[in-house]
Design an enzyme around this catalytic site. Structure first.
Site, mmCIF file in Angstrom:
data_model
loop_
_atom_site.group_PDB
_atom_site.id
_atom_site.type_symbol
_atom_site.label_atom_id
_atom_site.label_comp_id
_atom_site.label_asym_id
_atom_site.label_seq_id
_atom_site.Cartn_x
_atom_site.Cartn_y
_atom_site.Cartn_z
ATOM 1 N N ARG A 1 -1.621 -6.354 -8.050
ATOM 2 C CA ARG A 1 -0.514 -7.263 -7.761
ATOM 3 C C ARG A 1 -0.327 -8.310 -8.842
ATOM 4 N NH1 ARG A 1 -2.692 -8.437 -1.847
ATOM 5 N NH2 ARG A 1 -4.465 -8.671 -3.196
ATOM 6 N N SER B 1 -2.949 -7.691 3.093
ATOM 7 C CA SER B 1 -3.296 -7.467 4.504
ATOM 8 C C SER B 1 -3.815 -8.744 5.150
ATOM 9 C CB SER B 1 -4.344 -6.365 4.614
ATOM 10 O OG SER B 1 -3.828 -5.135 4.208
ATOM 11 N N HIS C 1 0.836 -1.200 0.000
ATOM 12 C CA HIS C 1 0.000 0.000 0.000
ATOM 13 C C HIS C 1 0.872 1.251 0.000
ATOM 14 C CE1 HIS C 1 -3.141 -2.586 2.255
ATOM 15 N NE2 HIS C 1 -3.611 -2.386 1.022
ATOM 16 N N LYS D 1 -15.273 -8.273 4.727
ATOM 17 C CA LYS D 1 -14.043 -8.492 5.483
ATOM 18 C C LYS D 1 -14.295 -8.244 6.963
ATOM 19 C CE LYS D 1 -11.046 -7.024 1.684
ATOM 20 N NZ LYS D 1 -9.997 -6.080 1.274
#
Length: 169
Positions: A92, A130, A19, A43
């Site tokens: 990514r 994360s 990030h 989440k």
């Protein structure tokens, strides 16, 4: 000439080196970069919204032109409220791209005045997520290769606070 205002949205739970790479690089592409911190209903956050805001403010304090703002709305409504003309997204790999491609199409249908710009994550940082940082911490592994030292301490403290029994990655 209009200022280029970018929004980099995410849950940032916790904010990773990946990030931070996107934030640093993205800040050079716009006149002002707004880090939009939200809660994703799918989440389970380790940190509260207030804690994530404080964490990102601390980590970005030295980066010029960056502000951190919470939001709980459609991304395109948030971007409009910020005066943004760019959405910044980090990618990514192929899986991220497929998801982001679909999301970009939906966002464009909602507001075609805001462009989405993709930045590829630095190759060394591409595996960082994360979710995985939290899982590594949960099992007592070292997270210092994936987050800043202060965020690593935040994560370790939270795992100790919650206790291994009360937390699931």
């Amino acid at each position: 000439m209009t200022d280029r205002i970018g929004v980099y949205p995410g849950t940032f739970d916790p904010v990773t080196l990946g990030h931070m790479d996107i934030i640093r690089r993205g800040a050079t592409l716009v006149d002002r970069l707004v880090i939009g911190v939200t809660t994703n209903a799918s989440k389970s956050p380790m940190f509260s919204l207030a804690e994530r805001l404080a964490m990102i403010e601390r980590e970005t304090a030295e980066i010029e032109g960056v502000s951190v703002v919470a939001f709980d709305s459609l991304l395109m409504d948030f971007a409009e409220a910020q005066g943004a003309n760019i959405i910044l997204r980090g990618v990514r790999g192929v899986t991220d791209f497929e998801y982001e491609y679909q999301l970009t199409g939906m966002n464009r249908a909602l507001n075609d005045r805001v462009e989405t710009v993709f930045l590829m994550a630095d190759v060394a940082l591409q595996p960082i997520a994360s979710r995985l940082v939290k899982e590594i911490a949960f099992y007592g592994g070292p997270v210092t290769r994936f987050v800043t030292p202060s965020v690593a301490q935040d994560v370790v403290d939270r795992v100790e606070q919650i206790g291994r029994k009360g937390m699931r990655p």
